[in-house]
Design an enzyme around this catalytic site. Sequence first.
Site, short mmCIF file in Angstrom:
data_model
loop_
_atom_site.label_atom_id
_atom_site.label_comp_id
_atom_site.label_asym_id
_atom_site.label_seq_id
_atom_site.Cartn_x
_atom_site.Cartn_y
_atom_site.Cartn_z
N LYS A 1 -11.11 -4.03 18.61
CA LYS A 1 -9.71 -4.36 18.85
C LYS A 1 -9.26 -4.02 20.27
CE LYS A 1 -8.69 -3.87 13.91
NZ LYS A 1 -7.62 -3.90 12.93
N ASN B 1 0.85 -1.20 0.00
CA ASN B 1 0.00 0.00 0.00
C ASN B 1 0.89 1.24 0.00
OD1 ASN B 1 0.57 0.78 2.86
ND2 ASN B 1 -0.34 -1.23 3.23
N PHE C 1 -4.81 2.84 14.78
CA PHE C 1 -5.03 3.86 13.75
C PHE C 1 -6.11 3.36 12.81
CE2 PHE C 1 -1.89 7.34 13.57
CZ PHE C 1 -1.22 7.06 14.74
N LYS D 1 -13.77 -0.09 15.18
CA LYS D 1 -12.41 -0.65 15.29
C LYS D 1 -11.89 -0.54 16.71
CE LYS D 1 -11.09 -0.09 10.75
NZ LYS D 1 -10.46 0.59 9.63
N1 CTP Z 1 -3.88 -3.66 11.89
C1 CTP Z 1 -3.15 -4.71 12.39
N2 CTP Z 1 -3.08 -5.89 11.73
C2 CTP Z 1 -3.75 -6.06 10.57
C3 CTP Z 1 -4.50 -5.01 10.05
C4 CTP Z 1 -4.54 -3.82 10.73
O1 CTP Z 1 -2.55 -4.54 13.46
N3 CTP Z 1 -3.65 -7.22 9.94
C5 CTP Z 1 -3.97 -2.40 12.65
C6 CTP Z 1 -3.34 -1.22 11.98
O2 CTP Z 1 -1.98 -1.05 12.32
C7 CTP Z 1 -4.17 -0.07 12.49
C8 CTP Z 1 -5.53 -0.69 12.70
O3 CTP Z 1 -5.30 -2.09 12.81
O4 CTP Z 1 -3.74 0.39 13.75
C9 CTP Z 1 -6.54 -0.40 11.61
O5 CTP Z 1 -6.33 -1.17 10.51
P1 CTP Z 1 -7.47 -1.50 9.42
O6 CTP Z 1 -6.90 -2.42 8.43
O7 CTP Z 1 -7.99 -0.20 8.95
O8 CTP Z 1 -8.51 -2.22 10.35
P2 CTP Z 1 -9.55 -3.33 9.98
O9 CTP Z 1 -10.22 -3.73 11.22
O10 CTP Z 1 -8.84 -4.40 9.24
O11 CTP Z 1 -10.57 -2.51 9.13
P3 CTP Z 1 -11.28 -2.68 7.74
O12 CTP Z 1 -12.62 -3.17 8.10
O13 CTP Z 1 -11.25 -1.27 7.25
O14 CTP Z 1 -10.51 -3.61 6.89
#
Ligand code: CTP
Length: 398
Positions: free
Chosen positions: A341, A209, A323, A337
Amino acid sequence: MRLAGKTVVLCVTGGIAAYKAADLTSKLRHAGAAVRVLMTESATQFISPMTFETLSGNRTVVDTFDRNFAWEVEHISLAKAADVFVIAPATANVIAKAAHGIADDMVTTTLLATKAPVVIAPAMNTGMYDNPVTQQNLQTLRMRGFHIIDPAAGRLACGDTGRGKLPDTPVLIHGIERALTPQDLAGLRVLVTAGPTQEAMDPVRFLSNHSSGKMGYAIAARAAMRGAAVTLVSGPTALDTPAGVQRVDIISARDMYDAVLSRADKQDMIIKAAAVGDYRPAQAAPEKLKKGDDALTVTLARNPDILAALGQRKRPGQLLCGFAMETQNLIDNAESKLRRKNCDMLVANSLRDEGAGFGTDTNIATLLFADGRRETEPIMSKEALADVILDRLIALRQ
Ligand code: CTP
């Protein structure tokens, strides 16, 4: 930059590294500081006072006995003018005098009179540096609150190899800035993740990305400057490791998972600024994929969610900051989130905002807290936002 508008009194003492103090003077001025240079007479054997006069734009004050009668007053006024007092390079001799309160020249009388934080950068022959008397003197100064910048190791001017080199200018500047910064994270361990992950498709290609790593690196830099022991787990970026930060390089999300989880338990704060790839090619081809005429279908497998895993095993007193970068429904997505989390705080920014997002030097963020509070920050530099994030985490600890 904390140095803007500050007065640095820089004392140059007599060692071969004195020439490096010229670069330090120049860089301090570029950073917006006013620099007033004091030299011992022996330092003038290595470099001319004129060099510092030209670089600092101020008169260089030199220790000589034919000085004008005003020096008694001058050393007091310089001592008072200093926001920070720096001795670089500091010889074994000036360190010994400083440790014992001897004030027999301009540098040592001014040092004795100043109330400013004092930074000492020793530089000398290895034998002199390692000598127990020098070490004991440095320990005395440390205990009195002096900031000692450890010398670098390497080949010295005298031909010996060992500790005793004056560190490079960025390390000196970091030490000076640190002396001007309240150490409100002292004693805390902070782990920061930053940058993108790369998920291999074959030995040549990967999925990734646009993350530049700037936000995470800014947080790591500011946390180190504020006294924390910082570990930065970083995906591939083009950025330099911030001074005082221990960096662990990783490539894939699974590497990052291992690097973070193995270090998580001892951390007081974990700040997950990295843009972790949620998916990876299910199978990375061992050899380069050759193109054919048909479309190529790649099956993706889910990566572990590092932040969610951290949230599950969070120990009491540990703070977790996530984040979220979104393109729509910023607050709703971020709120979910934060809960999912088990974060204490979540920094949300929208890719749609001008001045926020990948590669920019600024950010616009909304901070969400586990107790439901929300705080929207105006546009600011990533460095300034890093300080706000750290301020809020410190407040959560209290
Ligand atoms: N993150 C992480 N491990 C992953 C994906 C994300 O630790 N495999 C952490 C990122 O570092 C960030 C936060 O999770 O702090 C948000 O990531 P994001 O991918 O936006 O969260 P998702 O819950 O995966 O959201 P989405 O539904 O948008 O995919």
